[in-house]
Design a protein around this motif. Structure first.
Motif, PDB file in Angstrom:
ATOM      1  N   ALA A 222       0.821  -1.207   0.000  1.00  0.00           N
ATOM      2  CA  ALA A 222       0.000   0.000   0.000  1.00  0.00           C
ATOM      3  C   ALA A 222       0.858   1.260   0.000  1.00  0.00           C
ATOM      4  O   ALA A 222       2.063   1.220   0.232  1.00  0.00           O
ATOM      5  N   ASN A 223       0.190   2.374  -0.226  1.00  0.00           N
ATOM      6  CA  ASN A 223       0.813   3.687  -0.121  1.00  0.00           C
ATOM      7  C   ASN A 223       0.680   4.124   1.326  1.00  0.00           C
ATOM      8  O   ASN A 223      -0.365   4.615   1.755  1.00  0.00           O
ATOM      9  N   VAL A 224       1.739   3.902   2.124  1.00  0.00           N
ATOM     10  CA  VAL A 224       1.629   4.082   3.573  1.00  0.00           C
ATOM     11  C   VAL A 224       2.359   5.322   4.061  1.00  0.00           C
ATOM     12  O   VAL A 224       3.318   5.794   3.452  1.00  0.00           O
ATOM     13  N   ILE A 225       1.847   5.829   5.189  1.00  0.00           N
ATOM     14  CA  ILE A 225       2.481   6.917   5.922  1.00  0.00           C
ATOM     15  C   ILE A 225       2.649   6.417   7.352  1.00  0.00           C
ATOM     16  O   ILE A 225       1.660   6.203   8.062  1.00  0.00           O
ATOM     17  N   PHE A 226       3.879   6.175   7.775  1.00  0.00           N
ATOM     18  CA  PHE A 226       4.116   5.643   9.114  1.00  0.00           C
ATOM     19  C   PHE A 226       3.951   6.732  10.172  1.00  0.00           C
ATOM     20  O   PHE A 226       4.111   7.930   9.888  1.00  0.00           O
ATOM     21  N   LEU A 227       3.637   6.322  11.401  1.00  0.00           N
ATOM     22  CA  LEU A 227       3.538   7.267  12.499  1.00  0.00           C
ATOM     23  C   LEU A 227       4.862   8.004  12.661  1.00  0.00           C
ATOM     24  O   LEU A 227       5.938   7.434  12.475  1.00  0.00           O
ATOM     25  N   GLU A 228       4.763   9.262  13.011  1.00  0.00           N
ATOM     26  CA  GLU A 228       5.931  10.132  13.149  1.00  0.00           C
ATOM     27  C   GLU A 228       6.977   9.527  14.087  1.00  0.00           C
ATOM     28  O   GLU A 228       6.665   9.140  15.214  1.00  0.00           O
ATOM     29  N   ASN A 229       8.216   9.445  13.618  1.00  0.00           N
ATOM     30  CA  ASN A 229       9.275   8.921  14.491  1.00  0.00           C
ATOM     31  C   ASN A 229       9.840   9.990  15.416  1.00  0.00           C
ATOM     32  O   ASN A 229      10.740   9.720  16.216  1.00  0.00           O
ATOM     33  N   SER A 230       9.310  11.211  15.311  1.00  0.00           N
ATOM     34  CA  SER A 230       9.751  12.295  16.203  1.00  0.00           C
ATOM     35  C   SER A 230       8.921  12.332  17.482  1.00  0.00           C
ATOM     36  O   SER A 230       9.087  13.209  18.315  1.00  0.00           O
ATOM     37  N   ILE A 231       8.013  11.341  17.642  1.00  0.00           N
ATOM     38  CA  ILE A 231       7.169  11.272  18.832  1.00  0.00           C
ATOM     39  C   ILE A 231       7.716  10.192  19.761  1.00  0.00           C
ATOM     40  O   ILE A 231       8.042   9.089  19.311  1.00  0.00           O
ATOM     41  N   SER A 232       7.799  10.487  21.040  1.00  0.00           N
ATOM     42  CA  SER A 232       8.246   9.480  22.000  1.00  0.00           C
ATOM     43  C   SER A 232       7.365   9.501  23.237  1.00  0.00           C
ATOM     44  O   SER A 232       6.853  10.554  23.646  1.00  0.00           O
ATOM     45  N   PHE A 233       7.169   8.344  23.808  1.00  0.00           N
ATOM     46  CA  PHE A 233       6.396   8.218  25.039  1.00  0.00           C
ATOM     47  C   PHE A 233       7.276   8.602  26.227  1.00  0.00           C
ATOM     48  O   PHE A 233       8.419   8.157  26.322  1.00  0.00           O
ATOM     49  N   VAL A 234       6.746   9.423  27.117  1.00  0.00           N
ATOM     50  CA  VAL A 234       7.512   9.851  28.294  1.00  0.00           C
ATOM     51  C   VAL A 234       7.018   9.134  29.543  1.00  0.00           C
ATOM     52  O   VAL A 234       7.781   8.460  30.219  1.00  0.00           O
ATOM     53  N   SER A 235       5.725   9.286  29.835  1.00  0.00           N
ATOM     54  CA  SER A 235       5.187   8.629  31.025  1.00  0.00           C
ATOM     55  C   SER A 235       3.665   8.607  30.950  1.00  0.00           C
ATOM     56  O   SER A 235       3.053   9.272  30.120  1.00  0.00           O
ATOM     57  N   ALA A 236       3.053   7.853  31.869  1.00  0.00           N
ATOM     58  CA  ALA A 236       1.592   7.810  31.985  1.00  0.00           C
ATOM     59  C   ALA A 236       1.230   7.676  33.454  1.00  0.00           C
ATOM     60  O   ALA A 236       0.564   6.734  33.857  1.00  0.00           O
ATOM     61  N   SER A 237       1.673   8.631  34.240  1.00  0.00           N
ATOM     62  CA  SER A 237       1.487   8.516  35.684  1.00  0.00           C
ATOM     63  C   SER A 237       1.085   9.866  36.291  1.00  0.00           C
ATOM     64  O   SER A 237       1.934  10.635  36.745  1.00  0.00           O
ATOM     65  N   PRO A 238      -0.208  10.194  36.329  1.00  0.00           N
ATOM     66  CA  PRO A 238      -1.282   9.365  35.796  1.00  0.00           C
ATOM     67  C   PRO A 238      -1.605   9.671  34.332  1.00  0.00           C
ATOM     68  O   PRO A 238      -2.062   8.810  33.607  1.00  0.00           O
ATOM     69  N   ASN A 239      -1.379  10.928  33.895  1.00  0.00           N
ATOM     70  CA  ASN A 239      -1.743  11.295  32.524  1.00  0.00           C
ATOM     71  C   ASN A 239      -0.615  10.993  31.549  1.00  0.00           C
ATOM     72  O   ASN A 239       0.559  10.993  31.910  1.00  0.00           O
ATOM     73  N   VAL A 240      -0.987  10.753  30.300  1.00  0.00           N
ATOM     74  CA  VAL A 240      -0.002  10.430  29.277  1.00  0.00           C
ATOM     75  C   VAL A 240       0.792  11.675  28.910  1.00  0.00           C
ATOM     76  O   VAL A 240       0.233  12.727  28.590  1.00  0.00           O
ATOM     77  N   ASN A 241       2.106  11.534  28.951  1.00  0.00           N
ATOM     78  CA  ASN A 241       3.024  12.613  28.614  1.00  0.00           C
ATOM     79  C   ASN A 241       3.881  12.143  27.449  1.00  0.00           C
ATOM     80  O   ASN A 241       4.528  11.097  27.533  1.00  0.00           O
TER      81      ASN A 241
END
Length: 422
Positions: A222-241
Motif C-alpha cells: 500500500a501507499n503508507v504513511i508511518f507514524l511520526e518517528n519524532s514522537i516518543s512516550f515519556v510517562s503515563a502517571s497518571p496522565n499520558v506525557n
C-alpha cells in the motif's frame, strides 16, 4: 424522485434529520424504520415541526406534496450521502479498529481544527446510518471530513467504505471485540482490514503504526504513511506525557494505551501542515468525556470512569495501566462489568480477566453481571449477578479514599456507580 433531484432539495440547507424529537427548521426528515418503530408514521409531525420535506417509503403516508415517496428510505439516505460525498470533493479520513476509534477520531479532529474547517463523526454514529448522517452533516464550507467506522460483522466496513470513499485511512488496532460476529481474532483482522482493501484498490493512502506487525503486513503493498518517528512516550502517571521533537505534551488522557491514539493524531496533523506548537495546544486541550476514560473526583475517591465499552483487549489494557499508576497512598479498587458479544469464548475471556485482576496490585475487585458471576474469584473479591445487587452493597458499605477504575460494556451502564460513591 431520483437522487440528483433529491440532492437539489437537500443542498438548499444541507440539513437531514431522522428523529422528530430533534427536528431542525428547513431539514429533510428521513423516515427510517426499525424493529420497534416506523418513521413513516411521523412524517406529518416532522413537517409541523419545521421540516421542509419528508422522505418515506410507504405510499399511504404521502399526505402532502412535501412528502417524497421512495422505494427504501435507508438505501436512499445512503445513496444521497455518497452523492454528496462526491460533490464535496474534499479529503475524507476514515478510521476503524477494535479499541480507541472514538478517542483517536476526536484527537484528529481537534488537531486539524487548528488549520481547517473540519467535520467529524458525532459520538459513535459509525454504522450504516451514522456514516451517511456524518457525511450529510458536511457542507461546502467543510475542508476535511473525519469518518469513524464501526462493525460487528464481516463486510460492514467494506460497505461503509463504498459510501464514504475515504482518501486516507487508519486502523487503531486488532483486538478481541465482537467475537460473536467475527468468530475469532483472525476474523476481526479480516473484517477491519476491509478498510485497507478499499484504500489499496483505490490507490489511496494509509496511516500505519509501524510497530504493529499485523498492520505492516496488511499494508506492505500500500501507499503508507508511518507514524511520526519524532514522537516518543515519556510517562503515563497518571496522565499520558509525550514528546514531539523538543516539545513536551502533557495530555489529559490516562493509560499508556492512549499513546498510539495520540501519535496518530500528531502524525495526521503534521501531514496536513499543522505546526508542533499548535498540535501541542490542541492535544493538551482535549478532555475525554461520555464515560470514556474520564478522570473524576467523587468525594474522597479518585475515579477513572471507562464505562462506554469493553472487550478483552481494552479491559486488559485498562487494568494493566491502572495497576501501573501511582496510588498516592490510596487503595486501588476495580469495578468491572460484563463484556458482551464474545460468543462461545465468553466464559474463557471473563475468567482470564479475573485471573489478571487477581495477579495485579488491587486491594479489591468487584465483578458485576451474569458472565463474571460464573467465574472463580479470590476470597477478597466480590461478584454480583446484576447491578441492583451491587448497588445494595454500595449503599451499605461505603468505598472511601480510594483510586477506583470502573469499566464495562455499554449495556452494563456502570456509570450508575457514581451515584453511590462518597
Amino acid at each position: 424522485m431520483n437522487i440528483e433531484a433529491l440532492y437539489n432539495l437537500y443542498s438548499q440547507h444541507y440539513l437531514v434529520d431522522t428523529d422528530t424529537r430533534n427536528i431542525r427548521k428547513n431539514t429533510i426528515f428521513f423516515a427510517l424504520k426499525g424493529a420497534n418503530f416506523n418513521g413513516n408514521k411521523f412524517a406529518e409531525e416532522a413537517l409541523s415541526k419545521g421540516a421542509l420535506y419528508c422522505v418515506v417509503d410507504e405510499e399511504k403516508y404521502k399526505t402532502s406534496e412535501s412528502i417524497i415517496v421512495v422505494d427504501d428510505v435507508l438505501k436512499t439516505l445512503q445513496e444521497l450521502s455518497n452523492f454528496h460525498r462526491k460533490k464535496l470533493n474534499i479529503p475524507i479520513i476514515s478510521l476503524t479498529g477494535s479499541n480507541g476509534k472514538t478517542t483517536t477520531k476526536e484527537l484528529i479532529n481537534i488537531v486539524l481544527k487548528e488549520k481547517f474547517i473540519t467535520n467529524a463523526t458525532k459520538g459513535n454514529l459509525n454504522n450504516h446510518i451514522g456514516v451517511p448522517l456524518t457525511l450529510l452533516s458536511m457542507t461546502p464550507k467543510t475542508e476535511i471530513g473525519i469518518v469513524e467506522m464501526g462493525a460487528n460483522h464481516h463486510k460492514e466496513i467494506a460497505f461503509l467504505s463504498t459510501i464514504a470513499e475515504p482518501d486516507y485511512g487508519y486502523i487503531t488496532n486488532f483486538g478481541k471485540a465482537h467475537l460473536e460476529g467475527f468468530g475469532s481474532v483472525e476474523g476481526v483482522i479480516e473484517a477491519k482490514s476491509e478498510l485497507y482493501d478499499f484504500l489499496i484498490s483505490n490507490h489511496k493512502k494509509i496511516f500505519v503504526n509501524q510497530y504493529d506487525p499485523i498492520q505492516v503486513e496488511k499494508t506492505k503493498n500500500a501507499n503508507v504513511i508511518f507514524l511520526e518517528n519524532s514522537i516518543s512516550f515519556v510517562s503515563a502517571s497518571p496522565n499520558v506525557n509525550v514528546r514531539l521533537n523538543a516539545i513536551n505534551i502533557q495530555t489529559n488522557l490516562i493509560g499508556k494505551y492512549n499513546y498510539n491514539n495520540i501519535a496518530c493524531a500528531i502524525t495526521i496533523g503534521k501531514y496536513f501542515g499543522i505546526s508542533d506548537e499548535k498540535i501541542k495546544k490542541a492535544i493538551e486541550s482535549y478532555i475525554s468525556e461520555n464515560n470514556r476514560s474520564q478522570v473524576l473526583k467523587i468525594g474522597s475517591n479518585d475515579v477513572v470512569l471507562d464505562a462506554y465499552n469493553a472487550n478483552p483487549t481494552s479491559m486488559r489494557a485498562a487494568l494493566e495501566s491502572f495497576d501501573q499508576q501511582l496510588s498516592n497512598g490510596k487503595n486501588k479498587v476495580v469495578i468491572l462489568g460484563d463484556m458482551f458479544e464474545l460468543g462461545d469464548t465468553s466464559n474463557k475471556e471473563h475468567q482470564e480477566i479475573v485471573d489478571l485482576s487477581n495477579s495485579l496490585s488491587f486491594q479489591k475487585v468487584f465483578l458485576i453481571g451474569e458472565h463474571f458471576y460464573q467465574t472463580d474469584i479470590e476470597s477478597n473479591n466480590l461478584k454480583f449477578s446484576n447491578f441492583e445487587n451491587f448497588k445494595d452493597y454500595l449503599i451499605q458499605y461505603d468505598i472511601n479514599d480510594s483510586n477506583i477504575l470502573i469499566k464495562g460494556s455499554r449495556g452494563m451502564a456502570l456509570e450508575r456507580t457514581l451515584n453511590f460513591l462518597n
